[in-house]
Design an enzyme around this catalytic site. Structure first.
Site, mmCIF file in Angstrom:
data_model
loop_
_atom_site.group_PDB
_atom_site.id
_atom_site.type_symbol
_atom_site.label_atom_id
_atom_site.label_comp_id
_atom_site.label_asym_id
_atom_site.label_seq_id
_atom_site.Cartn_x
_atom_site.Cartn_y
_atom_site.Cartn_z
ATOM 1 N N HIS A 267 -3.610 -4.467 5.391
ATOM 2 C CA HIS A 267 -3.208 -5.867 5.165
ATOM 3 C C HIS A 267 -4.490 -6.706 5.159
ATOM 4 O O HIS A 267 -5.385 -6.459 4.360
ATOM 5 C CB HIS A 267 -2.204 -6.248 6.268
ATOM 6 N N HIS A 306 -1.193 -3.611 -4.673
ATOM 7 C CA HIS A 306 -0.416 -4.594 -3.908
ATOM 8 C C HIS A 306 1.052 -4.228 -3.995
ATOM 9 O O HIS A 306 1.506 -3.750 -5.034
ATOM 10 C CB HIS A 306 -0.637 -5.999 -4.491
ATOM 11 N N ASP A 362 -8.271 -9.422 -1.576
ATOM 12 C CA ASP A 362 -9.335 -8.994 -0.673
ATOM 13 C C ASP A 362 -10.534 -8.383 -1.383
ATOM 14 O O ASP A 362 -11.551 -8.118 -0.753
ATOM 15 C CB ASP A 362 -8.787 -7.966 0.329
HETATM 16 N N1 ACO Z 1 -6.393 3.263 -4.230
HETATM 17 C C1 ACO Z 1 -5.950 4.426 -4.757
HETATM 18 N N2 ACO Z 1 -4.650 4.723 -4.938
HETATM 19 C C2 ACO Z 1 -3.776 3.785 -4.557
HETATM 20 C C3 ACO Z 1 -4.152 2.553 -4.005
HETATM 21 C C4 ACO Z 1 -5.522 2.298 -3.863
HETATM 22 N N3 ACO Z 1 -5.962 1.152 -3.337
HETATM 23 N N4 ACO Z 1 -3.054 1.817 -3.712
HETATM 24 C C5 ACO Z 1 -2.003 2.562 -4.075
HETATM 25 N N5 ACO Z 1 -2.435 3.771 -4.599
HETATM 26 C C6 ACO Z 1 -1.613 4.821 -5.161
HETATM 27 C C7 ACO Z 1 -0.902 5.602 -4.081
HETATM 28 O O1 ACO Z 1 -1.633 6.718 -3.666
HETATM 29 C C8 ACO Z 1 0.377 5.986 -4.800
HETATM 30 O O2 ACO Z 1 0.071 7.049 -5.666
HETATM 31 P P1 ACO Z 1 1.133 8.234 -5.868
HETATM 32 O O3 ACO Z 1 2.307 7.590 -6.526
HETATM 33 O O4 ACO Z 1 0.418 9.234 -6.713
HETATM 34 O O5 ACO Z 1 1.451 8.751 -4.501
HETATM 35 C C9 ACO Z 1 0.682 4.780 -5.679
HETATM 36 O O6 ACO Z 1 -0.592 4.188 -5.935
HETATM 37 C C10 ACO Z 1 1.611 3.761 -5.031
HETATM 38 O O7 ACO Z 1 1.041 3.404 -3.755
HETATM 39 P P2 ACO Z 1 1.873 2.963 -2.483
HETATM 40 O O8 ACO Z 1 1.094 3.307 -1.263
HETATM 41 O O9 ACO Z 1 3.285 3.494 -2.610
HETATM 42 O O10 ACO Z 1 1.949 1.392 -2.695
HETATM 43 P P3 ACO Z 1 2.371 0.350 -1.588
HETATM 44 O O11 ACO Z 1 3.037 -0.748 -2.321
HETATM 45 O O12 ACO Z 1 3.114 1.001 -0.481
HETATM 46 O O13 ACO Z 1 0.961 -0.101 -0.994
HETATM 47 C C11 ACO Z 1 -1.001 -1.293 -0.564
HETATM 48 C C12 ACO Z 1 0.377 -1.309 -1.235
HETATM 49 C C13 ACO Z 1 -0.835 -0.969 0.935
HETATM 50 C C14 ACO Z 1 -1.651 -2.655 -0.697
HETATM 51 C C15 ACO Z 1 -1.868 -0.193 -1.240
HETATM 52 O O14 ACO Z 1 -2.024 -0.509 -2.616
HETATM 53 C C16 ACO Z 1 -3.229 -0.029 -0.558
HETATM 54 O O15 ACO Z 1 -3.329 0.727 0.405
HETATM 55 N N6 ACO Z 1 -4.291 -0.729 -1.058
HETATM 56 C C17 ACO Z 1 -5.584 -0.688 -0.425
HETATM 57 C C18 ACO Z 1 -5.599 -1.602 0.799
HETATM 58 C C19 ACO Z 1 -5.635 -3.061 0.412
HETATM 59 O O16 ACO Z 1 -6.405 -3.482 -0.446
HETATM 60 N N7 ACO Z 1 -4.788 -3.844 1.086
HETATM 61 C C20 ACO Z 1 -4.756 -5.290 0.890
HETATM 62 C C21 ACO Z 1 -3.463 -5.708 0.278
HETATM 63 S S1 ACO Z 1 -3.485 -7.441 -0.057
HETATM 64 C C22 ACO Z 1 -3.189 -8.108 1.472
HETATM 65 O O17 ACO Z 1 -2.589 -7.572 2.337
HETATM 66 C C23 ACO Z 1 -3.688 -9.448 1.660
#
Ligand code: ACO
Length: 428
Positions: A267, A306, A362
């Site tokens: 987050h 996201h 971010d």
């Molecule tokens: N890098 C690489 N792969 C990713 C990323 C990433 N940053 N984010 C998602 N994926 C992939 C996952 O591995 C998944 O792949 P799969 O279908 O082959 O298993 C797919 O994309 C979907 O990802 P989920 O984890 O299901 O997406 P979710 O909606 O649950 O997660 C989140 C959202 C937590 C923001 C995620 O994208 C992430 O971890 N990003 C990096 C951390 C980040 O930048 N967080 C800040 C968010 S903005 C905020 O809170 C202000």
């Protein structure tokens, strides 16, 4: 004419049910009438992490994640970022309308009047170790504020709620600045009520011996960043504030739960993680190799992806513009080159394109905070300052919503059935 209803056949019993659809939702409690027999407590919706469950009705923030739209109380984020001050934005979120000149003046004065914290809060902060994480200190200190204001327990009194709202808005920058000074081993700088909200915060963090020269460009840039972070509907930390607040605890405790949720790297902690990732990558030449590692599942591209935005995060677009203003003033951050290269490759790469992973808020904010002089582990504190009005507005909306009750999800129990206790001596 099509009816706003959903007809379901329960194949276990052959029974048909018609459920009303309101605002594109069915009520999960309507599913309870789907029962096999009288002993059955009814069908539940199973939705880990609330991927498709609306937990409230809200009139505060509108997001269209596919179209990349974000509005506070109907006003596009682009227009607020261009013209509004942070306190004006906070008023909008809290009251529902933009303030008149008189309302804004009163709001600014009220906040200005409450910027001091009890000296025991300083002593409390002194108890933290020199290397304590700023977010740990912030959440501890904000939680502790509830002990200084026992009147905050009276959440049913609108005047009392206004006072706590003002106290939170006024004191969070003071505490955040004290946390910064503590980490640097510097004496605390008292609030200056001749300065505006941002100017006072910046002065409390950076002033040393009368030598701090405020930069209007950097202060306005920080203000825009706070406006961009001010609310984001039912995200993890806001849901934490609502969930904890639903027990009718005081707002300081509820907000400190929000700060705890924001701390996590998935987050608000992501801005810190982005900088660590850029450090780890080191040079532009290492970017393709790093992208391959991410695609192979060895970590994530922090600052990308996201839960709601499946296109470019509108805040990230605006932040990129802020970055230009800031870097013009401070000189280029060498890590920007790595970030731009990461973004360029990721936006063309099938892995990221097919999963609709774009830069989020971010991705660039950490680079800006660093250029402004804030250390990496402090970035999320700045995010918390920005998100505070959203947390308070959502908390008050939750309290005023007659449909809300104490937050308490159901579960699907998958553990052992009943079994007799085994005496210690008999356990192999
Ligand atoms: N890098 C690489 N792969 C990713 C990323 C990433 N940053 N984010 C998602 N994926 C992939 C996952 O591995 C998944 O792949 P799969 O279908 O082959 O298993 C797919 O994309 C979907 O990802 P989920 O984890 O299901 O997406 P979710 O909606 O649950 O997660 C989140 C959202 C937590 C923001 C995620 O994208 C992430 O971890 N990003 C990096 C951390 C980040 O930048 N967080 C800040 C968010 S903005 C905020 O809170 C202000």
């Amino acid at each position: 004419m099509a009816e706003d209803t959903l007809t379901i056949t329960d194949n276990r019993t052959g029974q048909e049910y018609t459920l009303p659809i309101t605002d594109g939702t069915i009520r999960a409690t309507d599913l309870q009438q789907l029962r096999i027999d009288d002993g059955d407590s009814g069908l539940m919706a199973y939705d880990p992490a609330y991927l498709n469950t609306a937990s409230c009705r809200s009139a505060i923030t509108y997001i269209d994640g596919d179209a990349g739209i974000l509005r506070y109380r109907g006003y596009p984020i682009e227009q607020l970022a261009e013209d509004a001050t942070f306190l004006e934005t906070a008023f909008l979120l809290l009251e529902g309308e933009l303030p008149t000149a008189e309302q804004l003046h009163r709001w600014e004065e009220d906040v200005r009047y409450h910027t001091y914290v009890h000296t025991n809060v300083q002593k409390f902060l002194e108890g933290f170790r020199y290397d304590a994480h700023p977010m740990g200190m912030l959440l501890g200190a904000v939680g502790a504020l509830s002990t200084f204001y026992p009147d905050a327990k009276d959440i049913g009194d609108p005047d009392g709620r206004y006072l706590q709202r003002v106290r939170l808005m006024a004191k969070l920058p003071t505490i955040a600045a004290y946390v910064f000074r503590h980490s640097h081993g510097l004496p605390y700088v008292l609030p200056r009520n001749d300065l505006d909200y941002i100017g006072n915060f910046v002065n409390m963090t950076f002033e040393i011996g009368g030598r701090h020269e405020p930069s209007p460009v950097l202060q306005r840039s920080l203000e825009i960043l706070l406006v961009l972070h001010a609310d984001h509907e039912q995200n993890c930390s806001t849901s934490a504030v609502r969930g904890v607040g639903s027990s009718h605890v005081d707002p300081f405790s509820a907000v400190s739960a929000g700060i705890a949720a924001l701390y996590g790297p998935l987050h608000g902690g992501a801005n810190e993680a982005v900088l660590r990732m850029l450090d780890q990558i080191g040079t532009k030449a290492n970017v393709p190799g790093f992208i391959e590692e991410v695609k192979a599942g060895k970590g994530r591209l922090m600052g990308f992806g996201h839960r709601v935005y499946k296109s470019y995060d509108p805040r990230a677009k605006l932040i990129k513009r802020v970055a230009d203003d800031v870097f013009e003033q401070t000189g280029l951050n060498p890590k920007l080159e790595i970030a731009l290269e990461l973004e360029r490759i990721a936006l063309e790469d099938e892995y990221f394109v097919s999963r609709r992973l774009y830069p989020n808020v971010d991705f660039y904010s950490g680079l800006i905070y660093q250029a402004m002089g804030y250390p990496t582990d402090y970035f999320t504190v700045l995010f918390a300052l920005g998100r505070l009005p959203g947390w308070i507005a959502q908390w008050e909306e939750m309290l005023g919503d007659p449909e809300q009750k104490i937050s308490r999800p159901r579960q699907v129990y998958v553990g052992e059935g009943e079994r007799p206790y085994v005496p210690r001596a008999d356990r192999g």
